[in-house]
Write an enzyme that holds these catalytic residues in place. Structure first.
Site, PDB file in Angstrom:
ATOM      1  N   GLU A 127       1.885  -2.543  -5.204  1.00 45.07           N
ATOM      2  CA  GLU A 127       1.635  -1.134  -4.857  1.00 45.07           C
ATOM      3  C   GLU A 127       2.895  -0.448  -4.328  1.00 45.07           C
ATOM      4  O   GLU A 127       2.873   0.266  -3.337  1.00 45.07           O
ATOM      5  CB  GLU A 127       0.468  -0.991  -3.878  1.00 45.07           C
ATOM      6  CG  GLU A 127      -0.877  -1.173  -4.546  1.00 45.07           C
ATOM      7  CD  GLU A 127      -2.054  -0.656  -3.711  1.00 45.07           C
ATOM      8  OE1 GLU A 127      -1.852   0.241  -2.868  1.00 45.07           O
ATOM      9  OE2 GLU A 127      -3.171  -1.158  -3.920  1.00 45.07           O
ATOM     10  N   ASP A 180       0.821  -1.215   0.000  1.00 44.81           N
ATOM     11  CA  ASP A 180       0.000   0.000   0.000  1.00 44.81           C
ATOM     12  C   ASP A 180       0.853   1.263   0.000  1.00 44.81           C
ATOM     13  O   ASP A 180       0.656   2.171   0.803  1.00 44.81           O
ATOM     14  CB  ASP A 180      -0.953   0.000   1.209  1.00 44.81           C
ATOM     15  CG  ASP A 180      -2.060   1.042   1.081  1.00 44.81           C
ATOM     16  OD1 ASP A 180      -2.302   1.499  -0.047  1.00 44.81           O
ATOM     17  OD2 ASP A 180      -2.677   1.393   2.111  1.00 44.81           O
ATOM     18  N   ASP A 216      -1.415  -9.761  -5.271  1.00 45.93           N
ATOM     19  CA  ASP A 216      -2.734  -9.272  -4.884  1.00 45.93           C
ATOM     20  C   ASP A 216      -3.644  -9.471  -6.083  1.00 45.93           C
ATOM     21  O   ASP A 216      -3.609  -8.705  -7.044  1.00 45.93           O
ATOM     22  CB  ASP A 216      -2.650  -7.799  -4.492  1.00 45.93           C
ATOM     23  CG  ASP A 216      -4.005  -7.195  -4.140  1.00 45.93           C
ATOM     24  OD1 ASP A 216      -5.008  -7.945  -4.127  1.00 45.93           O
ATOM     25  OD2 ASP A 216      -4.075  -5.983  -3.886  1.00 45.93           O
TER      26      ASP A 216
END
Length: 386
Positions: A178, A148, A288
């Site tokens: 990310e 993230d 992911d």
């Protein structure tokens, strides 16, 4: 008169279609960037409603100085100001706790690796002990984690926390999603014993870290998904681990519930690439996926010879949900969502030594000193017998 009415109706339909398209683009932009619809509309309009250009413009404007505070903090630490030492805990499969002890006053270096192989010079070492050490040394360890990087709040502290988990588990391979350029720069500075393979150098992207002492990179490639609206691709690295051929893959499949069709299209592409691997190569995919189980069913299920490692290890409940807003408070959402977005797939080589799953556990389930978690996703730590 009738021609005028028809023309007006056609124009109205065009405007309505354009409005729907741009509204959808704004929603996708906001989902990817973590911003709101007003910010999305501004950057998209400034870039002629081109998603990739708009996202790059957004990242360039917001991300360049994220880690500038690191140098300031290090200067303060040298002058005598001390930061609070953090010892996060993570549960293993048996439920016991491991503690990660890191001196937060200094940067975390990962250049000193623990000895993994047996030491024959130890006088008291038994044959059984040596055999156990050799067996552990032959195991392949992997971490897969959406870190993230798009969330810049407390990003330095959270990046430090990631490094502490790398120091604790010393994985051979790390799949990351990310990432942003400054996050990668930070990791390269603090993880000298890893080689980096990056899925891009702009915007946000995936990456693979390879422990130099145990994994040798042969070649890598970035394969773009033709119809992605979110700059997604498949990152592939051909490597050897203890002379065994591996094909490592990571990806961040299309996000958001309304992007199911594109996500399934990307999953089919990943499965096709896994099937194409030679018989003497073991393929491990980690990333992911944003998948719902129903989407895997819709694409026809897993291809022959391809296994979902979580399922192969018995569908253990303690590592089912990698996205869990019931526990993880990094995203202040007004609902509870528990999903197994992050997955690891394995296709063992048909010839030569077989690779089999050994152990899986979720990591990153303890808050760091800033009061937040390392990421809004839990990481997956997994070991394999080779």
């Amino acid at each position: 008169m009738s021609n005028t009415v028809m023309s007006d109706n056609h124009t109205d339909q065009q405007m309505s279609s354009l409005e729907e398209t741009r509204t959808s683009l704004c929603e996708q932009f906001a989902c990817v960037s973590g911003s709101d619809s007003a910010v999305a509309q501004y950057y998209l309009a400034e870039n002629d409603w081109d998603m990739e250009r708009a996202l790059n413009s957004f990242f360039e404007a917001h991300m360049d100085s994220v880690f500038d505070v690191e140098d300031t903090e290090e200067t303060k630490n040298v002058s005598g100001n001390k930061r609070k030492e953090v010892i996060p805990e993570t549960a293993d499969a048996s439920g016991s706790k491991k503690k990660i002890k890191t001196d937060m006053a200094n940067r975390i270096d990962l250049v000193e690796e623990p000895t993994c192989s047996s030491n024959n010079s130890k006088e008291n070492q038994t044959d059984s002990g040596a055999s156990h050490s050799e067996a552990e040394d032959s195991k392949l360890s992997i971490i897969s984690w959406n870190v993230d990087g798009l969330d810049t709040l407390n990003l330095v502290e959270r990046a430090r926390s990631l490094c502490s988990y790398l120091a604790l588990y010393t994985p051979d391979v790390v799949f990351l999603q990310e990432l942003i350029p400054v996050y990668v720069q930070y990791l390269k500075k603090h993880a000298d014993n890893y080689q980096f393979v990056e899925g891009s150098s702009d915007g946000y992207f995936t990456g693979i870290m390879l422990k130099k002492s145990r994994v040798k990179l042969l070649e890598s490639e970035i394969i773009c998904y033709p119809t992605t609206q979110m700059m997604r691709n498949l990152l592939v690295a051909q490597v050897t681990f203890l002379s065994q051929k591996l094909c490592l893959m990571t990806s961040h499949l299309e996000s958001c519930k309304n992007q199911s069709e594109e996500r399934m299209k990307q999953l089919r592409f990943v499965f096709q690439k896994i099937r194409e691997a030679p018989d003497d190569v073991t393929v491990i995919f980690g990333g992911d996926t944003n998948l719902r189980d129903s989407e895997v069913v819709k694409v026809g299920g897993l291809p022959p010879g391809v296994n979902d490692v979580w399922e192969q290890l018995g569908k253990q409940e303690h590592c089912r949900y990698t996205w869990d807003t019931k526990v993880n408070s990094n995203k202040a959402v007004p609902y509870i969502s528990r999903c197994r977005f992050d997955r690891i797939y394995l296709k063992s080589a048909k010839t030569g030594l077989k690779v089999t799953p050994d152990h899986m556990v979720l990591i990153g389930m303890e808050k760091v000193d800033c009061g937040r978690y390392t990421s809004d996703h839990w990481g997956i730590y997994c070991t394999f017998n080779t």
